[in-house]
Enzyme design. Structure first.
Site, PDB file in Angstrom:
ATOM      1  N   ASP A 208     -27.493  12.472  -6.557  1.00 41.69           N
ATOM      2  CA  ASP A 208     -27.962  12.160  -5.355  1.00 41.69           C
ATOM      3  C   ASP A 208     -27.850  10.531  -5.177  1.00 41.69           C
ATOM      4  O   ASP A 208     -26.826  10.019  -4.831  1.00 41.69           O
ATOM      5  CB  ASP A 208     -29.568  12.662  -5.469  1.00 41.69           C
ATOM      6  CG  ASP A 208     -30.272  12.409  -4.189  1.00 41.69           C
ATOM      7  OD1 ASP A 208     -29.879  13.478  -3.386  1.00 41.69           O
ATOM      8  OD2 ASP A 208     -31.042  11.723  -3.997  1.00 41.69           O
TER       9      ASP A 208
ATOM     10  N   PHE B 181     -31.862  18.758   1.085  1.00 41.50           N
ATOM     11  CA  PHE B 181     -32.378  19.372  -0.077  1.00 41.50           C
ATOM     12  C   PHE B 181     -31.969  20.880  -0.464  1.00 41.50           C
ATOM     13  O   PHE B 181     -31.910  21.870   0.429  1.00 41.50           O
ATOM     14  CB  PHE B 181     -33.865  19.300  -0.310  1.00 41.50           C
ATOM     15  CG  PHE B 181     -34.479  19.638  -1.625  1.00 41.50           C
ATOM     16  CD1 PHE B 181     -34.364  18.762  -2.572  1.00 41.50           C
ATOM     17  CD2 PHE B 181     -34.988  21.070  -1.898  1.00 41.50           C
ATOM     18  CE1 PHE B 181     -34.839  19.071  -3.768  1.00 41.50           C
ATOM     19  CE2 PHE B 181     -35.586  21.250  -3.079  1.00 41.50           C
ATOM     20  CZ  PHE B 181     -35.508  20.576  -3.798  1.00 41.50           C
TER      21      PHE B 181
HETATM   22  P1  5GP Z   1     -30.186  10.742  -8.679  1.00 40.35           P
HETATM   23  O1  5GP Z   1     -30.825   9.921 -10.041  1.00 40.35           O
HETATM   24  O2  5GP Z   1     -29.020  10.991  -8.427  1.00 40.35           O
HETATM   25  O3  5GP Z   1     -31.092  10.300  -7.513  1.00 40.35           O
HETATM   26  O4  5GP Z   1     -30.846  12.218  -8.892  1.00 40.35           O
HETATM   27  C1  5GP Z   1     -30.301  13.052  -9.480  1.00 40.35           C
HETATM   28  C2  5GP Z   1     -31.401  14.477  -9.641  1.00 40.35           C
HETATM   29  O5  5GP Z   1     -32.296  14.450  -8.602  1.00 40.35           O
HETATM   30  C3  5GP Z   1     -30.625  15.532  -9.988  1.00 40.35           C
HETATM   31  O6  5GP Z   1     -30.559  15.743 -11.377  1.00 40.35           O
HETATM   32  C4  5GP Z   1     -31.792  16.623  -9.553  1.00 40.35           C
HETATM   33  O7  5GP Z   1     -32.556  16.887 -10.756  1.00 40.35           O
HETATM   34  C5  5GP Z   1     -32.464  15.999  -8.538  1.00 40.35           C
HETATM   35  N1  5GP Z   1     -31.963  16.361  -7.164  1.00 40.35           N
HETATM   36  C6  5GP Z   1     -31.409  15.482  -6.237  1.00 40.35           C
HETATM   37  N2  5GP Z   1     -31.197  16.051  -5.164  1.00 40.35           N
HETATM   38  C7  5GP Z   1     -31.547  17.432  -5.235  1.00 40.35           C
HETATM   39  C8  5GP Z   1     -31.625  18.548  -4.521  1.00 40.35           C
HETATM   40  O8  5GP Z   1     -31.067  18.860  -3.313  1.00 40.35           O
HETATM   41  N3  5GP Z   1     -32.067  19.624  -4.786  1.00 40.35           N
HETATM   42  C9  5GP Z   1     -32.695  19.710  -6.023  1.00 40.35           C
HETATM   43  N4  5GP Z   1     -33.058  20.909  -6.365  1.00 40.35           N
HETATM   44  N5  5GP Z   1     -32.780  18.575  -6.974  1.00 40.35           N
HETATM   45  C10 5GP Z   1     -32.233  17.719  -6.479  1.00 40.35           C
END
Ligand code: 5GP
Ligand code: MG
Length: 201
Positions: free
Chosen positions: A128, A177
């Site tokens: 993300d 999401f």
């Molecule tokens: P980042 O550190 O890249 O912002 O976040 C990564 C983590 O956020 C992922 O491993 C996941 O656990 C959670 N995450 C980010 N986007 C989504 C989404 O659309 N759905 C879900 N279920 N988890 C997400």
């Protein structure tokens, strides 16, 4: 025999497409989600990534490190398509409030393997903002692997806030999401075979 095979094959395709074209909806707690990527599409993308890894990692005995919980389904399906000798291990990220202004710190726990000199491929469910992966690269990097790569089932390019080289991404999606295929909403929905997107009411 050939005709029978063609009939069966086409029927299976039709059944798969028809199931998705119906756009099934699920309700999890207070939210509604709608099918956005079918299981068949997911598996096609996962196989594409596996083929690339089979090619790039040949003779390197790569060590896959899957980040739990979200990546369990991706890791399982990907491994079934990997044909070269390889190993897999699983880690968790424990987050706690840091004392610095950066807020939440994520610690990698459960890695017992010595990764020194190994070719490591991190398996993640979704990237993300990219902060989680950046932190993992920093932590694992100090243990001196021969090479360190990221393979993520999903990437939201529109949300990325840090420069990251995601060499093995199966699919890119918009900023919405999603749940299913290992990903949760409040721990629910991980068992869904397809990927569902939140319906904005
Ligand atoms: P980042 O550190 O890249 O912002 O976040 C990564 C983590 O956020 C992922 O491993 C996941 O656990 C959670 N995450 C980010 N986007 C989504 C989404 O659309 N759905 C879900 N279920 N988890 C997400
Ligand atoms: Mg994750």
């Amino acid at each position: 025999m050939l005709i029978l095979w063609i009939v069966c094959h086409n029927f299976r395709k039709f059944a798969q497409n028809n199931r998705i074209s119906k756009m099934s909806r699920v309700t999890i707690k207070d939210k509604t989600f709608e099918t956005s990527i079918s299981e068949a599409e997911i598996l096609e993308s996962v196989k594409r990534v596996a083929d690339k890894l089979n090619h790039d990692m040949e003779g390197k005995n790569p060590l896959f490190i899957a980040v739990l919980n979200g990546s369990f389904m991706y890791a399982a399906d990907l491994m079934k398509f990997i044909k070269i000798p390889c190993e897999i291990s699983f880690v968790k990220l424990a987050s706690y409030e840091g004392t610095t202004s950066s807020g939440k710190i994520k610690e990698v726990i459960g890695l017992n393997e010595d990764i020194h000199g190994r070719h490591v491929v991190i398996l993640e469910d979704i990237v993300d903002t990219g902060t989680t992966m950046k932190r993992m690269l920093e932590t694992l990097g100090t243990r001196e692997p021969a090479s360190l790569h990221i393979s993520s089932l999903l990437v939201k390019p529109g949300k990325l806030q840090v420069p990251l080289n995601i060499e093995y991404a199966a699919m890119e999606i918009p900023n919405d999401f999603i749940v299913g295929y290992g990903l949760d909403y409040d721990q629910l929905g991980r068992n869904l075979r397809d990927i569902y997107t939140l319906v904005k009411e």
